[in-house]
Design a protein around this motif. Structure first.
Motif, PDB file in Angstrom:
ATOM      1  N   ARG A 274      91.428   4.009  10.813  1.00  0.00           N
ATOM      2  CA  ARG A 274      92.737   4.658  10.654  1.00  0.00           C
ATOM      3  C   ARG A 274      92.667   5.570   9.447  1.00  0.00           C
ATOM      4  NH1 ARG A 274      96.262   1.328   6.966  1.00  0.00           N
ATOM      5  NH2 ARG A 274      97.950   2.636   7.703  1.00  0.00           N
TER       6      ARG A 274
ATOM      7  N   SER B 159     103.804  14.791  11.164  1.00  0.00           N
ATOM      8  CA  SER B 159     103.594  13.503  10.510  1.00  0.00           C
ATOM      9  C   SER B 159     104.861  12.670  10.582  1.00  0.00           C
ATOM     10  CB  SER B 159     103.235  13.699   9.041  1.00  0.00           C
ATOM     11  OG  SER B 159     102.182  14.593   8.906  1.00  0.00           O
TER      12      SER B 159
ATOM     13  N   ARG C 155     105.119   9.028  12.329  1.00  0.00           N
ATOM     14  CA  ARG C 155     105.517   7.800  11.622  1.00  0.00           C
ATOM     15  C   ARG C 155     106.654   7.102  12.355  1.00  0.00           C
ATOM     16  NH1 ARG C 155     103.777   9.918   6.552  1.00  0.00           N
ATOM     17  NH2 ARG C 155     101.716   8.977   6.395  1.00  0.00           N
TER      18      ARG C 155
ATOM     19  N   TYR D 284     105.479   5.241  15.463  1.00  0.00           N
ATOM     20  CA  TYR D 284     104.822   3.954  15.227  1.00  0.00           C
ATOM     21  C   TYR D 284     105.828   2.890  14.822  1.00  0.00           C
ATOM     22  CZ  TYR D 284     100.254   5.972  15.856  1.00  0.00           C
ATOM     23  OH  TYR D 284      99.161   6.568  16.405  1.00  0.00           O
ATOM     24  N   LYS D 285     106.779   3.280  13.961  1.00  0.00           N
ATOM     25  CA  LYS D 285     107.808   2.319  13.533  1.00  0.00           C
ATOM     26  C   LYS D 285     108.563   1.795  14.736  1.00  0.00           C
ATOM     27  CE  LYS D 285     109.356   2.771   8.827  1.00  0.00           C
ATOM     28  NZ  LYS D 285     109.555   4.083   8.195  1.00  0.00           N
TER      29      LYS D 285
ATOM     30  N   ASN E 120     106.551  -0.415  17.251  1.00  0.00           N
ATOM     31  CA  ASN E 120     106.299  -1.786  16.813  1.00  0.00           C
ATOM     32  C   ASN E 120     107.554  -2.647  16.902  1.00  0.00           C
ATOM     33  OD1 ASN E 120     103.496  -1.893  16.293  1.00  0.00           O
ATOM     34  ND2 ASN E 120     103.801  -0.613  14.503  1.00  0.00           N
TER      35      ASN E 120
ATOM     36  N   ASP F 156      99.746   2.341  12.483  1.00  0.00           N
ATOM     37  CA  ASP F 156     100.088   3.715  12.105  1.00  0.00           C
ATOM     38  C   ASP F 156      98.824   4.425  11.603  1.00  0.00           C
ATOM     39  OD1 ASP F 156     101.234   6.052  11.357  1.00  0.00           O
ATOM     40  OD2 ASP F 156     102.423   5.238   9.713  1.00  0.00           O
TER      41      ASP F 156
END
Ligand code: UDP
Ligand code: MG
Length: 311
Positions: A122, A134, A138, A141-142, A145, A154
């Motif tokens: 990563r 970016s 982010r 991914y937040k 999950n 991430d």
């Protein structure tokens, strides 16, 4: 001697391939106690990528290739790589040197000496990437999950070394809508995460526009979470409650104050709001339905036009 298959998906990489091969050769010379197989997957490139690969394969017999009949996407290219790999370990690597080949010895060590089933990478920085990209990455991914059981790291890249067992398990998942970042996590096994600083691509340009990434993210959500489907029922229930209180409020108000005709602007607002929510929810249903539709056709994930691998 153990054999390592390195899968390199290539789409319009004529400029980067030479640099890649040079760098990779250096690493292969360093790791001379392993056999190597460089498996290039030409994903329907429109430039001279296939010619370049063929030239490489003539001067180096470790170079294998499969070439698709058209562009099937990186996911298909990776899958083709797995299916055609013969190594004891299999590594996925981009052709643009954004996945530094020099990490390979460390990855092999993780598997052989530290008992991991896979070593993944990563990047800890997203330098050189547009800030808005970016930011959305982010967020993705937040959110993923939160709404999915499958863990997503991430900044995880597809650059990863796997044992044969890991790859065989991966191949058992024959779904058409592939989202590898999720599939890797879904499998379980023990994965070591190796961190590195973002590297910019050596030549050529990225194949991912913001829009393509956005669609890819949506695919990932649909493939690994059914939470959006629940949204529809939750919103529906909330609206039922609101409507219920509203009805009581109106009845009471009419009984107390009579029925002055007013309030059609609010009515219009409510109708458009509910209409919007309904269409939104139908859209979510449609997303899942379209995936089911594609899945039921069970078409092949890729078509090979030519290759130097004898089956
Ligand atoms: N790639 C591919 N098929 C595609 C798009 C990309 O095989 O349809 C390959 C590409 O050649 C590269 C890797 O996937 O080796 C990663 O692509 P890229 O570098 O454009 O993505 P980024 O690193 O910008 O996320
Ligand atoms: Mg890249």
């Amino acid at each position: 001697m153990k054999k390592i298959t390195v899968i390199v998906p290539c789409y319009n990489e004529e400029e980067a391939l030479h640099y890649y091969y040079e760098e990779m050769s250096r690493v292969m010379t360093l790791m001379n106690n392993y056999d190597f197989e460089l498996l290039f997957v030409n994903d329907g490139s429109k430039d001279q990528t296939l010619q370049v690969i063929k030239e490489l394969s003539e001067k180096d017999q470790r170079v294998r290739y499969v070439s698709f009949s058209r562009n099937f996407g990186k996911e298909a290219a990776m899958f083709a790589g797995f299916e055609n790999s013969t190594g004891d370990y299999v590594c996925l690597m981009d052709a643009d040197l954004q996945d530094p080949p020099k990490l390979l010895p460390e990855m092999v060590k993780a598997i052989e000496e530290e008992g991991y089933d896979s070593a993944a990478t990563r990047r800890v920085t997203r330098q050189g990437e547009p800030p808005i990209r970016s930011f959305f990455a982010r967020m993705f991914y937040k959110m993923m999950n939160k709404i999915s059981d499958t863990e997503l790291m991430d900044g995880a890249r597809d650059y990863r070394l796997m044992t044969r067992q890991f790859v065989d398990s991966l191949l058992e998942m024959k779904e058409y809508n592939r989202f590898s970042k999720g599939l890797f996590g879904w499998l379980g096994y023990k994965t070591k995460w190796i961190e590195f600083e973002n590297v910019e691509r050596i030549a050529g340009e990225t194949k991912w526009s913001f829009w393509k990434l956005f669609i890819y993210a949506l695919d990932g959500i649909v493939a690994f979470s059914t939470a959006p489907l629940a949204i529809a029922s939750v919103i529906g229930m909330l609206m039922l409650f609101v409507a219920f209180f509203f009805i009581i409020f109106i009845i009471v108000r009419t009984l107390l104050f009579g029925d002055p005709v007013s309030g059609w602007p609010s009515l219009v607002c409510i109708i458009t709001l509910i209409g919007g929510i309904q269409i939104f929810c139908v859209g979510i249903l449609g997303q899942y339905l379209s995936k089911v539709y594609l899945e039921t056709k069970s078409r092949p994930i890729y078509i090979i036009k030519e290759s130097n691998i004898e089956k």
